[in-house]
Design an enzyme around this catalytic site. Structure first.
Site, PDB file in Angstrom:
ATOM      1  N   ASN A  91       0.749  -1.097   0.192  1.00  0.00           N
ATOM      2  CA  ASN A  91      -0.024  -0.055   0.146  1.00  0.00           C
ATOM      3  C   ASN A  91       0.938   1.184  -0.027  1.00  0.00           C
ATOM      4  O   ASN A  91       0.326   2.365   0.210  1.00  0.00           O
ATOM      5  CB  ASN A  91      -0.776  -0.116   1.234  1.00  0.00           C
ATOM      6  N   HIS A 108     -14.211  -2.229   6.746  1.00  0.00           N
ATOM      7  CA  HIS A 108     -12.923  -2.896   7.173  1.00  0.00           C
ATOM      8  C   HIS A 108     -13.462  -3.493   8.610  1.00  0.00           C
ATOM      9  O   HIS A 108     -14.099  -3.113   9.381  1.00  0.00           O
ATOM     10  CB  HIS A 108     -11.801  -1.716   7.353  1.00  0.00           C
ATOM     11  N   GLU A 118     -16.419   3.564   3.893  1.00  0.00           N
ATOM     12  CA  GLU A 118     -14.936   3.917   3.756  1.00  0.00           C
ATOM     13  C   GLU A 118     -15.195   4.689   2.343  1.00  0.00           C
ATOM     14  O   GLU A 118     -16.026   4.806   1.577  1.00  0.00           O
ATOM     15  CB  GLU A 118     -14.070   2.740   3.229  1.00  0.00           C
ATOM     16  N   SER A 132     -11.069  -1.113   0.488  1.00  0.00           N
ATOM     17  CA  SER A 132      -9.601  -1.418   0.305  1.00  0.00           C
ATOM     18  C   SER A 132      -9.468  -2.577  -0.347  1.00  0.00           C
ATOM     19  O   SER A 132      -8.275  -2.903  -0.922  1.00  0.00           O
ATOM     20  CB  SER A 132      -9.181  -1.763   1.723  1.00  0.00           C
ATOM     21  N   ASP A 136     -14.077   6.474   6.602  1.00  0.00           N
ATOM     22  CA  ASP A 136     -12.333   5.908   6.831  1.00  0.00           C
ATOM     23  C   ASP A 136     -11.807   6.084   5.433  1.00  0.00           C
ATOM     24  O   ASP A 136     -12.395   5.697   4.488  1.00  0.00           O
ATOM     25  CB  ASP A 136     -12.513   4.395   7.011  1.00  0.00           C
ATOM     26  N   HIS A 143      -7.346   4.437   2.386  1.00  0.00           N
ATOM     27  CA  HIS A 143      -6.768   4.365   1.009  1.00  0.00           C
ATOM     28  C   HIS A 143      -6.730   5.289   0.258  1.00  0.00           C
ATOM     29  O   HIS A 143      -6.469   5.442  -0.849  1.00  0.00           O
ATOM     30  CB  HIS A 143      -7.218   3.076   0.444  1.00  0.00           C
ATOM     31  N   LYS A 185      -0.167   3.903   4.875  1.00  0.00           N
ATOM     32  CA  LYS A 185      -0.289   3.582   3.630  1.00  0.00           C
ATOM     33  C   LYS A 185       0.281   4.533   2.579  1.00  0.00           C
ATOM     34  O   LYS A 185       1.714   4.537   2.471  1.00  0.00           O
ATOM     35  CB  LYS A 185      -1.811   3.245   3.109  1.00  0.00           C
TER      36      LYS A 185
HETATM   37  C1  LIG Z   1      -5.397  -0.506   6.622  1.00  0.00           C
HETATM   38  C2  LIG Z   1      -6.643  -0.084   6.901  1.00  0.00           C
HETATM   39  C3  LIG Z   1      -7.011   0.152   8.472  1.00  0.00           C
HETATM   40  C4  LIG Z   1      -6.113  -0.012   9.648  1.00  0.00           C
HETATM   41  O1  LIG Z   1      -5.046   0.786   9.405  1.00  0.00           O
HETATM   42  P1  LIG Z   1      -3.652   0.430  10.120  1.00  0.00           P
HETATM   43  O2  LIG Z   1      -2.991   1.671  10.524  1.00  0.00           O
HETATM   44  O3  LIG Z   1      -2.801  -0.268   9.150  1.00  0.00           O
HETATM   45  O4  LIG Z   1      -3.933  -0.156  11.473  1.00  0.00           O
HETATM   46  C5  LIG Z   1      -8.209   0.756   8.568  1.00  0.00           C
HETATM   47  N1  LIG Z   1      -9.315   0.968   7.715  1.00  0.00           N
HETATM   48  C6  LIG Z   1      -8.953   0.498   6.394  1.00  0.00           C
HETATM   49  C7  LIG Z   1      -9.866   0.656   5.317  1.00  0.00           C
HETATM   50  C8  LIG Z   1      -7.888  -0.028   6.258  1.00  0.00           C
HETATM   51  O5  LIG Z   1      -7.434  -0.394   4.834  1.00  0.00           O
END
Ligand SMILES: *Cc1c(COP(=O)(O)O)cnc(C)c1O
Length: 387
Positions: A48, A136, A180, A184, A209, A212, A241
């Site tokens: 990522n 997620h 989101e 993801s 969220d 990404h 990411k």
């Molecule tokens: C990766 C991810 C997370 C978690 O984030 P980290 O910092 O890796 O713990 C939360 N929500 C989504 C949609 C993700 O892809």
């Protein structure tokens, strides 16, 4: 031999029989869209690190500078002695980046989602919670911790959300929508403007969220919520990411952040992030707004990859971002194709249940700014030769 081991061996055997046992494989992230694994260099279509910042000299240097000046550890939780002046200044920068009043850093995105959601729901007893079916695992963890039942709407089906809001939300004292901005495993986007309008119409709070999207999408990489300033109640995203570091942020109103400082267990009962991690975030914030060329390059690579998959007759779903699934279907077929691609020098991890719904196992292809169009064409050629 621990007293746990016999139980755990049995549990592992069940995972193994289901064909879902996973193991860790040492892999080194390299610049130029590559990784090294087992002594071989592979073209990496699984990380990522979209903007190539994880190996960027400025982040590495700033991490080192902050560690040299402030030490390797932060000493305590934020509420005790763990809040540095530098961290408060960094949070002000994050808030400005997200066009929000305030922001708070968390140790990880998982920790933020899993502990912010129950904190919010503790403040609004009886709130009805509406979630996109593909959110997620960390958000599910938060909802489970809150002990609240969620009303799931079909993925990105906002008519379904509206019907559920009318049916299940009208009588509740408050409503919370969780989604989101970029999904993801599918690389498609939520319609944040329409979600904001729906939230306003139903007097619901909107939680987005941007794990990404942060750094990659929206004006200057500020995420898709930046397209609708002031209309998303809580935005979270990660620094792990596209921002090439570690940790996460939650951004919103001053009152929201003041409340989370008091009520989010994943903030209160954990040690402050170390200076090196914060330094890398600070450097990433210097660079990200100016990376429009990298963002345009990623978008063009995404178009090229989707067009190529379509030519091969492979479904890429509704992807419109730097994440492009190549849907295979059965788990074993996705796993076998991924293994053949690795033999041919391309890392393209298979994603299977329980991460994605049964029957939708896929290669989750993630583009990096270090990729060239030739890298994408090379990937397509080995997919064609091996499927
Ligand atoms: C990766 C991810 C997370 C978690 O984030 P980290 O910092 O890796 O713990 C939360 N929500 C989504 C949609 C993700 O892809």
């Amino acid at each position: 031999m621990s007293r746990l081991d016999s139980h755990l061996e049995a549990a592992l055997a069940r995972i193994e029989r289901a064909g879902q046992r996973r193991t860790l494989r040492p892999t080194a992230l390299l610049p130029g869209g590559l990784v090294e694994r087992g002594g071989r260099r592979l073209h990496d279509f699984s990380s990522n690190d979209y903007l190539g910042l994880a190996r960027h000299p400025l982040l590495v240097e700033r991490a080192g500078e902050w560690a040299t000046a402030q030490g390797s550890g932060s000493g305590a939780s934020r509420l005790v002695t763990g809040t540095s002046a530098e961290q408060l200044a960094l949070e002000a920068r994050i808030a400005a980046f997200k066009h929000c009043e305030a922001a708070l850093v968390f140790a990880s995105g998982w920790q933020a989602n899993a502990t912010v959601i129950p904190a919010l729901l503790a403040a609004i007893p009886g709130a009805a919670v509406f979630t996109d079916r593909l959110i997620h695992a960390s958000m599910h963890a938060g909802i489970a911790m809150a002990g609240v039942r969620q009303h799931r709407f079909r993925h990105n089906d906002l008519d379904h959300l509206e019907a559920l809001l009318a049916d299940k939300g009208a009588q509740a004292p408050a409503r919370l929508i969780l989604t989101e901005s970029v999904f993801s495993m599918d690389g498609d986007r939520a319609d944040i403007a329409r979600l904001a309008t729906i939230a306003e119409r139903h007097d619901a709070a909107l939680f987005v969220d941007e794990a990404h999207a942060t750094g990659v999408l929206g004006p200057q990489g500020r995420g898709l919520s930046a397209l609708v300033p002031g209309r998303v109640d809580l935005v979270m995203g990660t620094f792990s990411k596209a921002l090439g570091g570690f940790g996460a942020y939650v951004a919103g109103s001053r009152v929201l952040i003041d409340y989370l400082v008091n009520a989010a267990s994943g903030f209160v009962f954990t040690t402050a992030p170390p200076p090196a991690v914060l330094g890398a975030i600070d450097a990433a914030l210097d660079l990200v707004p100016g990376m429009d060329a990298e963002r345009a390059h990623l978008a063009a690579l995404g178009e090229r990859l989707r067009a190529g998959l379509a030519r091969l007759g492979l479904d890429h779903g509704a992807s419109s971002t730097q994440i492009v699934p190549a849907l295979i279907g059965p788990e074993d077929a996705a796993m076998a194709l991924s293994a053949r691609l690795e033999d041919a020098g391309f890392l393209a991890s298979a994603i299977r249940p329980p991460t994605v719904p049964p029957g939708t196992s896929r290669l989750r292809l993630a583009l990096r700014a270090g990729h060239s169009p030739d890298d994408v064409d090379g990937l397509l050629a080995v997919i064609e030769a091996n499927r």
